[in-house]
Design a protein around this motif. Sequence first.
Motif, PDB file in Angstrom:
ATOM      1  N   SER A  30     -15.524  -1.342  -1.948  1.00  0.00           N
ATOM      2  CA  SER A  30     -14.804  -1.057  -0.709  1.00  0.00           C
ATOM      3  C   SER A  30     -13.541  -1.902  -0.622  1.00  0.00           C
ATOM      4  CB  SER A  30     -15.714  -1.360   0.482  1.00  0.00           C
ATOM      5  OG  SER A  30     -14.981  -1.487   1.674  1.00  0.00           O
ATOM      6  N   VAL A  31     -12.489  -1.320  -0.055  1.00  0.00           N
ATOM      7  CA  VAL A  31     -11.250  -2.073   0.129  1.00  0.00           C
ATOM      8  C   VAL A  31     -11.488  -3.276   1.040  1.00  0.00           C
ATOM      9  CG1 VAL A  31     -10.342  -0.760   2.101  1.00  0.00           C
ATOM     10  CG2 VAL A  31      -8.755  -1.826   0.498  1.00  0.00           C
ATOM     11  N   PHE A  32     -12.480  -3.209   1.904  1.00  0.00           N
ATOM     12  CA  PHE A  32     -12.822  -4.369   2.741  1.00  0.00           C
ATOM     13  C   PHE A  32     -13.222  -5.546   1.846  1.00  0.00           C
ATOM     14  CE2 PHE A  32     -12.745  -1.196   5.914  1.00  0.00           C
ATOM     15  CZ  PHE A  32     -12.732  -1.794   7.158  1.00  0.00           C
ATOM     16  N   ASP A  33     -14.076  -5.288   0.847  1.00  0.00           N
ATOM     17  CA  ASP A  33     -14.476  -6.345  -0.089  1.00  0.00           C
ATOM     18  C   ASP A  33     -13.286  -6.836  -0.908  1.00  0.00           C
ATOM     19  OD1 ASP A  33     -17.121  -6.404   0.686  1.00  0.00           O
ATOM     20  OD2 ASP A  33     -17.865  -5.267  -1.034  1.00  0.00           O
ATOM     21  N   VAL A  34     -12.470  -5.916  -1.357  1.00  0.00           N
ATOM     22  CA  VAL A  34     -11.298  -6.278  -2.170  1.00  0.00           C
ATOM     23  C   VAL A  34     -10.359  -7.164  -1.362  1.00  0.00           C
ATOM     24  CG1 VAL A  34      -9.261  -5.372  -3.369  1.00  0.00           C
ATOM     25  CG2 VAL A  34     -11.470  -4.230  -3.640  1.00  0.00           C
ATOM     26  N   PHE A  35     -10.047  -6.754  -0.131  1.00  0.00           N
ATOM     27  CA  PHE A  35      -9.156  -7.552   0.712  1.00  0.00           C
ATOM     28  C   PHE A  35      -9.768  -8.907   1.039  1.00  0.00           C
ATOM     29  CE2 PHE A  35      -6.574  -3.890   2.851  1.00  0.00           C
ATOM     30  CZ  PHE A  35      -5.914  -3.681   1.657  1.00  0.00           C
ATOM     31  N   ASP A  36     -11.068  -8.946   1.282  1.00  0.00           N
ATOM     32  CA  ASP A  36     -11.738 -10.178   1.662  1.00  0.00           C
ATOM     33  C   ASP A  36     -11.752 -11.202   0.531  1.00  0.00           C
ATOM     34  OD1 ASP A  36     -13.286 -11.902   3.333  1.00  0.00           O
ATOM     35  OD2 ASP A  36     -15.108 -11.210   2.316  1.00  0.00           O
ATOM     36  N   THR A  37     -11.918 -10.732  -0.702  1.00  0.00           N
ATOM     37  CA  THR A  37     -12.115 -11.666  -1.816  1.00  0.00           C
ATOM     38  C   THR A  37     -10.849 -11.955  -2.628  1.00  0.00           C
ATOM     39  OG1 THR A  37     -12.812  -9.847  -3.249  1.00  0.00           O
ATOM     40  CG2 THR A  37     -14.546 -11.043  -2.067  1.00  0.00           C
ATOM     41  N   SER A  38      -9.787 -11.200  -2.425  1.00  0.00           N
ATOM     42  CA  SER A  38      -8.576 -11.430  -3.227  1.00  0.00           C
ATOM     43  C   SER A  38      -7.659 -12.463  -2.556  1.00  0.00           C
ATOM     44  CB  SER A  38      -7.817 -10.115  -3.451  1.00  0.00           C
ATOM     45  OG  SER A  38      -7.354  -9.618  -2.222  1.00  0.00           O
ATOM     46  N   ASN A  39      -6.755 -13.003  -3.337  1.00  0.00           N
ATOM     47  CA  ASN A  39      -5.818 -13.996  -2.820  1.00  0.00           C
ATOM     48  C   ASN A  39      -4.646 -13.366  -2.085  1.00  0.00           C
ATOM     49  OD1 ASN A  39      -7.287 -16.131  -3.905  1.00  0.00           O
ATOM     50  ND2 ASN A  39      -6.309 -15.870  -5.901  1.00  0.00           N
ATOM     51  N   GLU A  40      -4.429 -12.076  -2.316  1.00  0.00           N
ATOM     52  CA  GLU A  40      -3.336 -11.334  -1.681  1.00  0.00           C
ATOM     53  C   GLU A  40      -3.862  -9.960  -1.263  1.00  0.00           C
ATOM     54  OE1 GLU A  40       0.332 -13.033  -4.414  1.00  0.00           O
ATOM     55  OE2 GLU A  40      -0.583 -11.125  -4.959  1.00  0.00           O
ATOM     56  N   TYR A  41      -3.146  -9.331  -0.340  1.00  0.00           N
ATOM     57  CA  TYR A  41      -3.476  -7.961   0.048  1.00  0.00           C
ATOM     58  C   TYR A  41      -2.573  -7.028  -0.750  1.00  0.00           C
ATOM     59  CZ  TYR A  41      -5.661 -10.203   4.098  1.00  0.00           C
ATOM     60  OH  TYR A  41      -6.434 -10.989   4.911  1.00  0.00           O
ATOM     61  N   ASN A  42      -3.138  -6.337  -1.720  1.00  0.00           N
ATOM     62  CA  ASN A  42      -2.380  -5.377  -2.520  1.00  0.00           C
ATOM     63  C   ASN A  42      -2.615  -3.981  -1.956  1.00  0.00           C
ATOM     64  OD1 ASN A  42      -1.275  -7.180  -4.503  1.00  0.00           O
ATOM     65  ND2 ASN A  42      -3.348  -7.379  -5.297  1.00  0.00           N
ATOM     66  N   VAL A  43      -1.532  -3.364  -1.505  1.00  0.00           N
ATOM     67  CA  VAL A  43      -1.589  -2.054  -0.859  1.00  0.00           C
ATOM     68  C   VAL A  43      -0.726  -1.104  -1.668  1.00  0.00           C
ATOM     69  CG1 VAL A  43      -1.045  -0.780   1.261  1.00  0.00           C
ATOM     70  CG2 VAL A  43      -1.858  -3.141   1.397  1.00  0.00           C
ATOM     71  N   THR A  44      -1.309   0.031  -2.046  1.00  0.00           N
ATOM     72  CA  THR A  44      -0.511   0.991  -2.826  1.00  0.00           C
ATOM     73  C   THR A  44       0.486   1.714  -1.945  1.00  0.00           C
ATOM     74  OG1 THR A  44      -2.199   2.707  -2.588  1.00  0.00           O
ATOM     75  CG2 THR A  44      -2.313   1.328  -4.565  1.00  0.00           C
ATOM     76  N   ASN A  45       0.064   2.133  -0.743  1.00  0.00           N
ATOM     77  CA  ASN A  45       0.938   2.878   0.160  1.00  0.00           C
ATOM     78  C   ASN A  45       0.505   2.559   1.595  1.00  0.00           C
ATOM     79  OD1 ASN A  45       2.160   4.819   1.807  1.00  0.00           O
ATOM     80  ND2 ASN A  45       1.928   6.458   0.313  1.00  0.00           N
ATOM     81  N   PRO A  46       1.360   1.903   2.383  1.00  0.00           N
ATOM     82  CA  PRO A  46       0.970   1.523   3.742  1.00  0.00           C
ATOM     83  C   PRO A  46       0.685   2.722   4.647  1.00  0.00           C
ATOM     84  CG  PRO A  46       3.247   0.871   3.286  1.00  0.00           C
ATOM     85  CD  PRO A  46       2.692   1.426   2.023  1.00  0.00           C
ATOM     86  N   ASP A  47       1.260   3.890   4.331  1.00  0.00           N
ATOM     87  CA  ASP A  47       1.046   5.095   5.146  1.00  0.00           C
ATOM     88  C   ASP A  47      -0.217   5.852   4.755  1.00  0.00           C
ATOM     89  OD1 ASP A  47       3.417   4.656   6.593  1.00  0.00           O
ATOM     90  OD2 ASP A  47       4.597   5.651   5.033  1.00  0.00           O
ATOM     91  N   MET A  48      -0.873   5.428   3.677  1.00  0.00           N
ATOM     92  CA  MET A  48      -2.108   6.064   3.224  1.00  0.00           C
ATOM     93  C   MET A  48      -3.145   5.956   4.342  1.00  0.00           C
ATOM     94  SD  MET A  48      -4.325   5.028  -0.109  1.00  0.00           S
ATOM     95  CE  MET A  48      -2.966   5.419  -1.198  1.00  0.00           C
ATOM     96  N   THR A  49      -3.909   7.031   4.554  1.00  0.00           N
ATOM     97  CA  THR A  49      -4.952   7.012   5.571  1.00  0.00           C
ATOM     98  C   THR A  49      -6.314   7.183   4.921  1.00  0.00           C
ATOM     99  OG1 THR A  49      -4.705   9.395   5.961  1.00  0.00           O
ATOM    100  CG2 THR A  49      -3.473   7.919   7.415  1.00  0.00           C
ATOM    101  N   ARG A  50      -7.304   6.542   5.530  1.00  0.00           N
ATOM    102  CA  ARG A  50      -8.676   6.632   5.041  1.00  0.00           C
ATOM    103  C   ARG A  50      -9.631   6.677   6.227  1.00  0.00           C
ATOM    104  NH1 ARG A  50      -6.543   8.189   1.227  1.00  0.00           N
ATOM    105  NH2 ARG A  50      -6.609   7.386  -0.893  1.00  0.00           N
TER     106      ARG A  50
END
Length: 186
Positions: A30-50
């Motif tokens: 989950s992107v929640f886990d990725v964001f929580d555990t990474s040192n930076e927030y890597n976003v492919t497209n800020p307008d992407m919806t989920r």
Amino acid sequence: LAESIVSNSSDYRFTAFSVRYGNVVGSTGSVFDVFDTSNEYNVTNPDMTRYWFRPSSAVSFVLDSFGRACGGEIFVPQLKSSTMEDLVSAFLRRKKKKVNITGSRPGEKVHEKMISEDEIDDTIFIPSVYEDRGVFAILPKSNERGGSVSARTALYPYYEFTSQGAERYTSEELGILLDEYYQFKK
């Protein structure tokens, strides 16, 4: 393909159905886990919806679908969505990190589609049955059942159910989702 096989396999001996839903908050990858555990927030497209689905809600939805199924349906909860920009903003309110916009990956969809325009005429909408939200039931082609409200009416002016056109989580609601995520991870 799997949904088609399931829809066509239901008969008098057993009831088969499918469920289709969005991203389960905190599930593996989950992107929640990725964001929580990474040192930076890597976003492919800020307008992407989920679409986002709480783990307990996903389980309840599947169990509830067992009680609704007559055979061959595909059940889709009426989920809310958010942009990746809004999700990152919710994370930033908890923990400041650098945000990188990396650009979309090949084949990555900007918006999720739960019900296509091709499916909409075979879909009924059952209002207010699940956490004050409705459920869509995509009926098998051979089924003549009617619904309480046609999905075409419920989705107007859209003729498909996508994360772009879905009701959006507010900033407060995303904060609550994050709180639940961190409770779930304990």
